[in-house]
Design a protein around this motif. Sequence first.
Motif, PDB file in Angstrom:
ATOM      1  N   GLY A   1       0.818  -1.212   0.000  1.00 43.17           N
ATOM      2  CA  GLY A   1       0.000   0.000   0.000  1.00 43.17           C
ATOM      3  C   GLY A   1       0.846   1.254   0.000  1.00 43.17           C
ATOM      4  N   GLY A   2       1.956   1.234   0.754  1.00 43.23           N
ATOM      5  CA  GLY A   2       2.859   2.384   0.768  1.00 43.23           C
ATOM      6  C   GLY A   2       3.545   2.604  -0.562  1.00 43.23           C
ATOM      7  N   LEU A   3       3.864   1.502  -1.246  1.00 42.21           N
ATOM      8  CA  LEU A   3       4.491   1.613  -2.564  1.00 42.21           C
ATOM      9  C   LEU A   3       3.504   2.123  -3.611  1.00 42.21           C
ATOM     10  N   VAL A   4       2.246   1.751  -3.482  1.00 39.80           N
ATOM     11  CA  VAL A   4       1.222   2.227  -4.409  1.00 39.80           C
ATOM     12  C   VAL A   4       1.067   3.741  -4.297  1.00 39.80           C
ATOM     13  N   THR A   5       0.950   4.241  -3.076  1.00 35.75           N
ATOM     14  CA  THR A   5       0.783   5.683  -2.865  1.00 35.75           C
ATOM     15  C   THR A   5       1.996   6.460  -3.368  1.00 35.75           C
ATOM     16  N   ALA A   6       3.186   5.848  -3.257  1.00 35.44           N
ATOM     17  CA  ALA A   6       4.404   6.517  -3.716  1.00 35.44           C
ATOM     18  C   ALA A   6       4.574   6.434  -5.225  1.00 35.44           C
ATOM     19  N   GLY A   7       3.723   5.653  -5.890  1.00 42.24           N
ATOM     20  CA  GLY A   7       3.762   5.604  -7.346  1.00 42.24           C
ATOM     21  C   GLY A   7       4.637   4.529  -7.947  1.00 42.24           C
ATOM     22  N   PHE A   8       5.128   3.593  -7.144  1.00 43.18           N
ATOM     23  CA  PHE A   8       5.983   2.540  -7.671  1.00 43.18           C
ATOM     24  C   PHE A   8       5.193   1.356  -8.223  1.00 43.18           C
TER      25      PHE A   8
ATOM     26  N   GLY B   1      -1.537   0.945   4.728  1.00 46.13           N
ATOM     27  CA  GLY B   1      -0.242   1.303   4.165  1.00 46.13           C
ATOM     28  C   GLY B   1      -0.303   2.489   3.233  1.00 46.13           C
ATOM     29  N   ALA B   2      -1.440   2.677   2.589  1.00 46.55           N
ATOM     30  CA  ALA B   2      -1.578   3.787   1.645  1.00 46.55           C
ATOM     31  C   ALA B   2      -1.431   5.140   2.331  1.00 46.55           C
ATOM     32  N   ARG B   3      -1.647   5.175   3.638  1.00 50.41           N
ATOM     33  CA  ARG B   3      -1.514   6.434   4.385  1.00 50.41           C
ATOM     34  C   ARG B   3      -0.064   6.734   4.754  1.00 50.41           C
TER      35      ARG B   3
ATOM     36  N   LYS C   1     -10.691 -14.864   2.789  1.00 52.43           N
ATOM     37  CA  LYS C   1      -9.994 -14.378   3.984  1.00 52.43           C
ATOM     38  C   LYS C   1      -8.807 -13.510   3.580  1.00 52.43           C
ATOM     39  N   ALA C   2      -8.022 -13.996   2.607  1.00 55.14           N
ATOM     40  CA  ALA C   2      -6.845 -13.254   2.174  1.00 55.14           C
ATOM     41  C   ALA C   2      -7.238 -11.899   1.596  1.00 55.14           C
ATOM     42  N   ALA C   3      -8.333 -11.857   0.813  1.00 58.63           N
ATOM     43  CA  ALA C   3      -8.755 -10.602   0.201  1.00 58.63           C
ATOM     44  C   ALA C   3      -9.071  -9.549   1.253  1.00 58.63           C
ATOM     45  N   GLY C   4      -9.704  -9.962   2.343  1.00 56.06           N
ATOM     46  CA  GLY C   4     -10.017  -9.016   3.419  1.00 56.06           C
ATOM     47  C   GLY C   4      -8.769  -8.468   4.074  1.00 56.06           C
ATOM     48  N   ILE C   5      -7.781  -9.343   4.308  1.00 53.83           N
ATOM     49  CA  ILE C   5      -6.527  -8.897   4.914  1.00 53.83           C
ATOM     50  C   ILE C   5      -5.798  -7.943   3.978  1.00 53.83           C
ATOM     51  N   ILE C   6      -5.793  -8.286   2.690  1.00 57.59           N
ATOM     52  CA  ILE C   6      -5.104  -7.443   1.703  1.00 57.59           C
ATOM     53  C   ILE C   6      -5.735  -6.055   1.631  1.00 57.59           C
ATOM     54  N   ARG C   7      -7.055  -5.998   1.571  1.00 56.14           N
ATOM     55  CA  ARG C   7      -7.732  -4.691   1.521  1.00 56.14           C
ATOM     56  C   ARG C   7      -7.391  -3.843   2.735  1.00 56.14           C
ATOM     57  N   SER C   8      -7.488  -4.445   3.907  1.00 52.41           N
ATOM     58  CA  SER C   8      -7.230  -3.704   5.144  1.00 52.41           C
ATOM     59  C   SER C   8      -5.778  -3.239   5.217  1.00 52.41           C
TER      60      SER C   8
END
Length: 344
Positions: free
Chosen positions: A290-297, A333-335, A321-328
């Motif tokens: 999520g942090g890498l997405v926000t940074a544009g990588f 991380g996007a923040r 189950k995995a999809a829920g963990i990934i979304r959260s």
Amino acid sequence: MARWCAEQGWPVHPLAFGRKTPAGNCGGCRAPGHTHSGCSCPAEGRWCHGFRAATCDAERILRWWRKAPEAGVGVSCGPAGLVVIDIDAHGQSLPDRDCLLPGIPVPPQVDLTGLANGYHTLALLAALRGAPDPADDEDTLRVRTPSGGLHVWYRAPDARSWQSSAGSGGGRALAWQVDVRAHGGYIVAPGTWTRAGTYRALGACRKPAVLPAWLAEELKRTGHLPRKSQAGPWQPPPRVRQAVAAAAGGGGQGPLGILVPVLAEVAACAAHSQGTGFSEKLNRASYTAGGLVTAGFLTHQQAEQILQDTAAAARPGQDRKAAGIIRSGMSAGARRPLYLRREG
């Protein structure tokens, strides 16, 4: 009870008041993306991360239970050298015959009338092996649970890392409604009170006997010993590696260097079906992505696909189950963007 357990060489940790779950973590350890890996809390004497913080240190135990005198007692099974057979008596419908005793076919002509819980499947397994039923073993510590189940405590027969399991739908499992508490798990100590009732020792025996040889063989057969580790560092599957490398501009650097270690931890969970911290590791990888997405990588779609592919390889059939963990994890991380140094 906590001190008595520690005197037996069994590391203990507090359980939440009235519950059979570990006492809560501190605020820092509850933060999104945080895991036990590298956390200093247990080393600094806090009970964060449950059985991973368990100790036999008398002073720490005294301090913990002075702070929470009504806390229950959990015993970390692996460091204690314990293998506990956890027999459930839940009111559930019978599963398919192949799930009653995994790996042992139950022919259609066998009448299953009256078979209703873990007591019955464990007794059936013992009968097939010509062995005594562990539920009736008066030579070892047995603890009645508030739900009507039974914990049969044994000492591990050797120093190998006997593994935990829960359920019988896939991965390693001994029998339907029979779980195993060993490395990667904990057990509730006798005398612990919960809102459902008290865990009570049965009979006169208060010490675990050595795990019977026939039962040890069954645990080997059903995958309760770790696989031999493979030499060399983990390499991500080609599809995952290509996607991350492409996002890094084809050079294999940048996000690849950050994502590979956390993805490796998720992928390594494939070696064992329980007790690996899969959810925590997937959450950490998702937080990083999520942090890498926000940074544009990475694009959101690239990151999500990478995580889904890795999670599916580690835990087949647990996509929801995995999809829920990934979304959260990605949302948290996007923040916190991860701005990496770009070459050139």
